[in-house]
Scaffold this motif. Structure first.
Motif, PDB file in Angstrom:
ATOM      1  N   LYS A   1      -5.734   0.007  -1.871  1.00  0.00           N
ATOM      2  CA  LYS A   1      -5.344   1.326  -1.359  1.00  0.00           C
ATOM      3  C   LYS A   1      -3.871   1.572  -1.667  1.00  0.00           C
ATOM      4  O   LYS A   1      -3.047   0.672  -1.566  1.00  0.00           O
ATOM      5  N   ARG A   2      -3.556   2.802  -2.017  1.00  0.00           N
ATOM      6  CA  ARG A   2      -2.176   3.196  -2.316  1.00  0.00           C
ATOM      7  C   ARG A   2      -1.941   4.614  -1.793  1.00  0.00           C
ATOM      8  O   ARG A   2      -2.857   5.437  -1.761  1.00  0.00           O
ATOM      9  N   ILE A   3      -0.693   4.896  -1.394  1.00  0.00           N
ATOM     10  CA  ILE A   3      -0.323   6.260  -1.047  1.00  0.00           C
ATOM     11  C   ILE A   3      -0.178   7.057  -2.341  1.00  0.00           C
ATOM     12  O   ILE A   3       0.567   6.665  -3.237  1.00  0.00           O
TER      13      ILE A   3
ATOM     14  N   GLY B   1      -1.941  11.089   0.673  1.00  0.00           N
ATOM     15  CA  GLY B   1      -3.076  10.410   1.278  1.00  0.00           C
ATOM     16  C   GLY B   1      -3.044   8.938   0.930  1.00  0.00           C
ATOM     17  O   GLY B   1      -2.521   8.545  -0.114  1.00  0.00           O
ATOM     18  N   LEU B   2      -3.585   8.118   1.829  1.00  0.00           N
ATOM     19  CA  LEU B   2      -3.770   6.700   1.536  1.00  0.00           C
ATOM     20  C   LEU B   2      -5.152   6.569   0.917  1.00  0.00           C
ATOM     21  O   LEU B   2      -6.166   6.693   1.603  1.00  0.00           O
ATOM     22  N   CYS B   3      -5.203   6.354  -0.394  1.00  0.00           N
ATOM     23  CA  CYS B   3      -6.447   6.488  -1.165  1.00  0.00           C
ATOM     24  C   CYS B   3      -6.919   5.151  -1.723  1.00  0.00           C
ATOM     25  O   CYS B   3      -6.106   4.343  -2.181  1.00  0.00           O
TER      26      CYS B   3
ATOM     27  N   GLU C   1       0.827  -1.204   0.000  1.00  0.00           N
ATOM     28  CA  GLU C   1       0.000   0.000   0.000  1.00  0.00           C
ATOM     29  C   GLU C   1       0.863   1.256   0.000  1.00  0.00           C
ATOM     30  O   GLU C   1       0.424   2.309  -0.455  1.00  0.00           O
ATOM     31  N   SER C   2       2.090   1.128   0.499  1.00  0.00           N
ATOM     32  CA  SER C   2       3.031   2.252   0.527  1.00  0.00           C
ATOM     33  C   SER C   2       3.872   2.325  -0.742  1.00  0.00           C
ATOM     34  O   SER C   2       4.825   3.117  -0.815  1.00  0.00           O
ATOM     35  N   ASN C   3       3.552   1.485  -1.736  1.00  0.00           N
ATOM     36  CA  ASN C   3       4.227   1.455  -3.045  1.00  0.00           C
ATOM     37  C   ASN C   3       5.675   0.994  -2.972  1.00  0.00           C
ATOM     38  O   ASN C   3       6.456   1.231  -3.905  1.00  0.00           O
TER      39      ASN C   3
END
Length: 387
Positions: free
Chosen positions: A264-266, A328-330, A231-233
């Motif tokens: 979800k991804r930053i 944002g974590l979107c 999620e933080s790539n």
């Protein structure tokens, strides 16, 4: 040794309690745009020395990247990676620099590594890795910035490039997290600035460039024991090796990679006034609006992102920002046009959808609208994976 404290964040204070003069000062601070080329000292980062005959083997078992080359020997090139807990959540995002005899450790036999981490977390990282030391022949030492300092340099001027090379007094490493982000420079001879043909600027300029590239860093943005590496790539920022052996937190990371869909991804985001139209592009414009306008650094961390004028499932959460931009974590299928494989959510993204951030007491709320953007490097990576 006392670790560096976390830099004060403007959103640590309620925006409803900020006086007019403070707002004016904030807007003056945020008005500076990052120069096209620059060199910044990173006081928010600190180094930990890991040395000893078992240093490479020890690190191999507790980080997400591979410390060993394809020939089975310890790597000699710097790299980006992370430490996870047993449930696969990120504890620390770090750079690791293989060195020899750094910071007075030349008498230590075996391999030597410098681990660059969020300065506020240096003691927590030391405590964490000592838990796995057992009988390994390895030693740890936090390094003061007066001994070895961390810098970042870049040059976005068309037709020119940085003329910088590693030598006995410095390590030079092209930041692999996003194209064009710049170079990390480790000054092995203390706090003296590297000799480069660019002007020295502030760490805030570096931070703004990171946000524009969509790169999170440190535990204020990659939330400790909450964030997942994917999620933080981190896998697209060259921080996770899916072909290496076991390490702490590997099970969930591998399962998510091969069986799950990362929804979800930053992402980089722009905030804007509720009365205005959504910005068409990701541009840093801190001078827009009046001094009373809310800025990104005034938004409390982890504020929920919701659909404008609607209730329902959260579309993500705010992490951190400055001026009119931040991270944002979107949820991709809600806030962006990225199409995820498999079953789609009921509330998918539609062109023209708007989202907002609201915080504060019910009778004294503050709020802005927010728009997420997918950086081109991340979009290409996602498209390649989904195909």
């Amino acid at each position: 040794m006392r670790s560096l404290s976390r830099r004060p964040l403007l959103h640590d204070f309620s925006p409803n309690l900020v006086c007019r003069n403070c707002k004016l000062q904030r807007r003056q601070f945020a008005s500076a745009r990052p120069p096209a080329s620059g060199l910044a000292a990173l006081s928010s980062r600190q180094l930990l020395s890991v040395t000893g005959p078992d240093a490479a083997k020890f690190l191999q078992g507790i980080i997400t990247a591979n410390v060993v080359s394809s020939k089975g020997e310890p790597r000699t090139d710097a790299f980006y990676t992370g430490f996870l807990n047993a449930t696969g959540r990120v504890l620390h995002d770090v750079f690791i620099y293989p060195v020899r005899g750094a910071a007075g450790d030349s008498a230590q036999e075996g391999d030597s590594f410098l681990v660059e981490v969020d300065a506020a977390q240096i003691n927590a990282l030391t405590k964490y890795i000592k838990r796995y030391k057992l009988r390994a022949k390895v030693a740890f030492r936090a390094i003061d910035s007066g001994e070895i300092s961390v810098w970042h340099a870049w040059n976005d001027t068309p037709g020119s490039q940085l003329n910088i090379a590693p030598n006995e007094s410095r390590i030079v490493f092209e930041d692999p997290r996003a194209p064009g982000l710049g170079y990390r420079i480790i000054q092995l001879a203390g706090p003296k600035a590297p000799e480069l043909d660019v002007d020295q600027t502030t760490e805030d300029a570096y931070t703004i460039r990171r946000y524009l590239h969509g790169v999170a860093e440190g535990q204020d943005e990659i939330l400790r024991e909450q964030a997942l590496p994917l999620e933080s790539n981190m896998e697209y920022m060259n921080g996770v090796d899916f072909h290496k052996g076991c390490y702490v937190g590997q099970e969930l990371t591998i399962r998510t990679k091969h069986r799950g869909v990362v929804r979800k991804r930053i992402l980089p985001c722009v905030i804007y006034d509720k009365a205005k139209a959504a910005p068409p592009s990701l541009v840093y414009e801190p001078e827009s609006g009046s001094p009373e306008t809310l800025t990104a650094d005034m938004i409390p961390a982890e504020t929920s992102i919701g659909r404008s004028g609607k209730r329902g499932r959260s579309a993500g959460k705010w992490l951190r920002g400055v001026g009119n931009i931040g991270l944002g974590l979107c949820r991709l299928e809600i806030m962006t046009d990225v199409v995820l494989p498999g079953e789609q959510a009921a509330a998918t993204f539609r062109d023209g959808d708007e989202f907002e951030l609201e915080w504060g007491e019910e009778d004294n709320k503050s709020g802005v609208k927010v728009k997420a953007f997918v950086p081109e490097w991340l979009r290409q990576s996602l498209d390649g994976q989904h195909r």
